[in-house]
Design an enzyme around this catalytic site. Structure first.
Site, PDB file in Angstrom:
ATOM      1  CG  HIS A 271      -9.857 -23.241 -28.317  1.00 36.14           C
ATOM      2  ND1 HIS A 271      -9.485 -23.895 -29.480  1.00 36.14           N
ATOM      3  CD2 HIS A 271     -10.576 -22.173 -28.710  1.00 36.14           C
ATOM      4  CE1 HIS A 271      -9.964 -23.239 -30.521  1.00 36.14           C
ATOM      5  NE2 HIS A 271     -10.634 -22.187 -30.082  1.00 36.14           N
TER       6      HIS A 271
ATOM      7  CG  ASP B 241     -19.168 -18.571 -30.791  1.00 35.21           C
ATOM      8  OD1 ASP B 241     -18.762 -18.347 -29.644  1.00 35.21           O
ATOM      9  OD2 ASP B 241     -18.433 -18.978 -31.712  1.00 35.21           O
TER      10      ASP B 241
ATOM     11  CD  GLU C  61     -14.511 -15.741 -32.809  1.00 35.13           C
ATOM     12  OE1 GLU C  61     -13.949 -16.066 -31.749  1.00 35.13           O
ATOM     13  OE2 GLU C  61     -15.173 -16.512 -33.506  1.00 35.13           O
TER      14      GLU C  61
ATOM     15  CG  HIS D 165     -16.042 -23.344 -35.518  1.00 32.56           C
ATOM     16  ND1 HIS D 165     -15.699 -23.922 -34.326  1.00 32.56           N
ATOM     17  CD2 HIS D 165     -15.546 -22.076 -35.456  1.00 32.56           C
ATOM     18  CE1 HIS D 165     -15.020 -23.070 -33.581  1.00 32.56           C
ATOM     19  NE2 HIS D 165     -14.922 -21.941 -34.238  1.00 32.56           N
TER      20      HIS D 165
ATOM     21  CE1 TYR E 235      -7.741 -13.836 -26.622  1.00 24.20           C
ATOM     22  CE2 TYR E 235      -6.764 -13.430 -28.787  1.00 24.20           C
ATOM     23  CZ  TYR E 235      -7.863 -13.719 -27.997  1.00 24.20           C
ATOM     24  OH  TYR E 235      -9.092 -13.894 -28.588  1.00 24.20           O
TER      25      TYR E 235
ATOM     26  CG  HIS F 106      -8.379 -15.583 -32.906  1.00 24.75           C
ATOM     27  ND1 HIS F 106      -9.407 -14.747 -33.287  1.00 24.75           N
ATOM     28  CD2 HIS F 106      -8.086 -15.252 -31.623  1.00 24.75           C
ATOM     29  CE1 HIS F 106      -9.738 -13.955 -32.291  1.00 24.75           C
ATOM     30  NE2 HIS F 106      -8.937 -14.225 -31.263  1.00 24.75           N
TER      31      HIS F 106
ATOM     32  CG  ASP G 207     -15.919 -18.124 -26.763  1.00 22.40           C
ATOM     33  OD1 ASP G 207     -17.099 -18.346 -27.093  1.00 22.40           O
ATOM     34  OD2 ASP G 207     -14.976 -18.088 -27.585  1.00 22.40           O
TER      35      ASP G 207
ATOM     36  CG  HIS H 176     -16.597 -19.176 -36.500  1.00 22.80           C
ATOM     37  ND1 HIS H 176     -17.884 -19.544 -36.160  1.00 22.80           N
ATOM     38  CD2 HIS H 176     -15.990 -18.860 -35.319  1.00 22.80           C
ATOM     39  CE1 HIS H 176     -18.042 -19.446 -34.846  1.00 22.80           C
ATOM     40  NE2 HIS H 176     -16.909 -19.025 -34.309  1.00 22.80           N
TER      41      HIS H 176
ATOM     42  CG  ASP I 226     -23.763 -48.889 -17.749  1.00 23.84           C
ATOM     43  OD1 ASP I 226     -23.142 -47.924 -17.267  1.00 23.84           O
ATOM     44  OD2 ASP I 226     -24.518 -49.620 -17.092  1.00 23.84           O
TER      45      ASP I 226
ATOM     46  CD  GLU J  64     -17.414 -15.487 -30.661  1.00 23.87           C
ATOM     47  OE1 GLU J  64     -17.527 -16.256 -31.636  1.00 23.87           O
ATOM     48  OE2 GLU J  64     -17.024 -15.859 -29.529  1.00 23.87           O
TER      49      GLU J  64
ATOM     50  NE  ARG K 289     -12.651 -15.303 -28.012  1.00 21.31           N
ATOM     51  CZ  ARG K 289     -11.876 -16.065 -27.248  1.00 21.31           C
ATOM     52  NH1 ARG K 289     -10.574 -15.829 -27.181  1.00 21.31           N
ATOM     53  NH2 ARG K 289     -12.380 -17.042 -26.503  1.00 21.31           N
TER      54      ARG K 289
END
Length: 440
Positions: free
Chosen positions: A242, A270, A383, A360, A387, A349, A259, A353, A38, A407, A405
């Site tokens: 991710h 972002d 970004e 996104h 890797y 990647h 990130d 975006h 609940d 960004e 990375r």
């Protein structure tokens, strides 16, 4: 700082100006989502619904009817209920929908089955985003079928359904001055959070403890929620794009990739930064970092009106491929390596975006099969990353497990672009100086 009633009205008018004559648009609010038993997740309004009216409650439906004499903007919402409001908080009710959210007409959501079919009847076209909610799709079709069942007595069902997304999302793609102010604020809060995390990192600290520092700074700045689950990946986890478990203790000599971005007044930031856990880049870490930083700088330089969407990405591919070749991680002519996609095991990647009400964000990247041209008011992330997986046996051991990375969020201006997230350092020397100062 918020979007004004006048701006919401302008948005609705721009959308209705694109609609065919004698048409109707129907946009349902987001639904509350059960977390466990609940307990529900914190409610977050549907971005399209919010963009057009700013009404913050679930169980609501927005209807736009261009040219309707009794009012073009109709809202169905929950009625006031003192008992339920005692337990769950204030409701605007139909009266508040008109007085506080400028609806021309407002009705209880419980009356929608009786009223909405009459608003649909006789319209030549229904604008609606089919496929987002199976339950609401069925309700729409039930209303249309009800009208069809009465054709013998003169009822006229709509002749055509049109997906609303394309028109509405094109409007959302270019941000107004008010939207850019909110996004700049989201960028400032997020930048402060990343600075705080850099100063809190140390060997033995857990990834989730850095996440807690981020969330604290978000809330202190007036942004209660992150725009997306924060990624705090140290050591080998920096190579997982991710990664969100955020459960590992950080170790000396490693990098940590964060990130994370806040959501402020519905608008997302972002940002990604990568920095050494103990405050000092190793020679190999700095070498990879400098390639990614150069790639980001090249991409940002390519963000300007008239350039196409893919130009920043192409710039990052060129820089990263050359950098990896110069370090000996790739071998061959740069143009040939780019053409063969030799960089992809290290950079898998795209360079960015759209950004806005969704992290996104909506908007086509191609128009009529070609890359979209950048225009003032568009906001995007930049970004690039490299890797090198811990188990990559094609490279020397000293390079393995390094993930970087960088960004930032940029808005296209009349003569180039403007960085919305520049308060957090990017240069490796500046990062080391900040971390050293934060530990004094």
């Amino acid at each position: 700082m918020k979007i004004s009633r006048q701006e919401f009205a302008r948005r609705r008018q721009r959308l209705m100006a694109l609609m065919e004559p004698n048409s109707i648009a129907i946009i349902p609010a987001a639904r509350e989502q059960l977390r466990s038993r609940d307990t529900e997740y914190p409610f977050r309004q549907d971005s399209d619904f919010h963009y057009l009216c700013g009404f913050p409650e679930p169980e609501a439906v927005l209807v736009l009817i261009p040219g309707r004499g009794h009012g073009e903007y109709v809202l169905f919402c929950r009625e006031r209920d003192p008992t339920l409001e005692l337990w769950h908080g204030y409701r605007a009710g139909p009266e508040g929908a008109c007085s506080d959210y400028a609806a021309d007409d407002a009705f209880p959501i419980g009356d929608i089955d009786d009223i909405l079919p009459g608003l649909i009847e006789g319209r030549e076209r229904v604008y609606y985003s089919m496929g987002r909610s199976a339950d609401f799709d069925r309700r729409i079709m039930a209303w249309v079928n009800l009208i069809r069942s009465k054709e013998a007595s003169g009822s006229v069902p709509p002749g055509e359904f049109t997906d609303l997304d394309h028109m509405l999302h094109d409007l959302r793609l270019k941000k107004s001055a008010a939207e850019l102010r909110l996004m700049a604020r989201a960028g400032e809060i997020t930048a402060r959070a990343h600075r705080r995390a850099m100063c809190s990192a140390a060997p033995g600290v857990y990834e989730y403890q850095l996440e807690a520092e981020l969330l604290h700074e978000f809330a202190q700045g007036g942004a209660r929620f992150p725009a997306y689950p924060s990624i705090v990946g140290s050591g080998p986890n920096s190579c997982i794009l991710h990664y969100t478990q955020n459960a590992r203790a950080m170790r000396k000599g490693e990098l940590v990739l964060i990130d994370a971005g806040c959501e402020y007044q519905g608008y997302a930031a972002d940002v990604t930064r990568t920095f050494p856990v103990d405050g000092r880049f190793s020679r190999q870490q700095r070498a990879i970092y400098n390639i990614v930083l150069e790639a980001q700088q090249a991409a940002i330089a390519a963000v300007r009106p008239g350039n196409h969407w893919n130009a920043p990405h192409e710039a990052t591919v060129e820089v990263i491929t050359r950098g990896l070749r110069d370090l000996g991680l790739l071998a061959g002519d740069v143009a040939d390596l780019v053409a063969a996609g030799a960089y992809r095991p290290f950079y898998m990647h795209r360079a960015g975006h759209w950004l806005g009400l969704d992290v996104h964000d909506v908007g086509d990247y191609r128009v009529a099969g070609t890359w979209r041209q950048l225009e003032p008011g568009m906001v995007l992330t930049v970004e690039p990353g490299i890797y090198i997986a811990p188990d990559n046996s094609d490279v020397a051991p000293r390079w393995r497990g390094i993930g970087v990375r960088i960004e930032d969020d940029v808005v296209v201006t009349e003569d180039g672009c403007e960085l919305l997230t520049g308060l957090v350092p990017r240069e490796p020397d500046a990062i080391e100086e900040l971390m050293a100062a934060g530990r004094r």
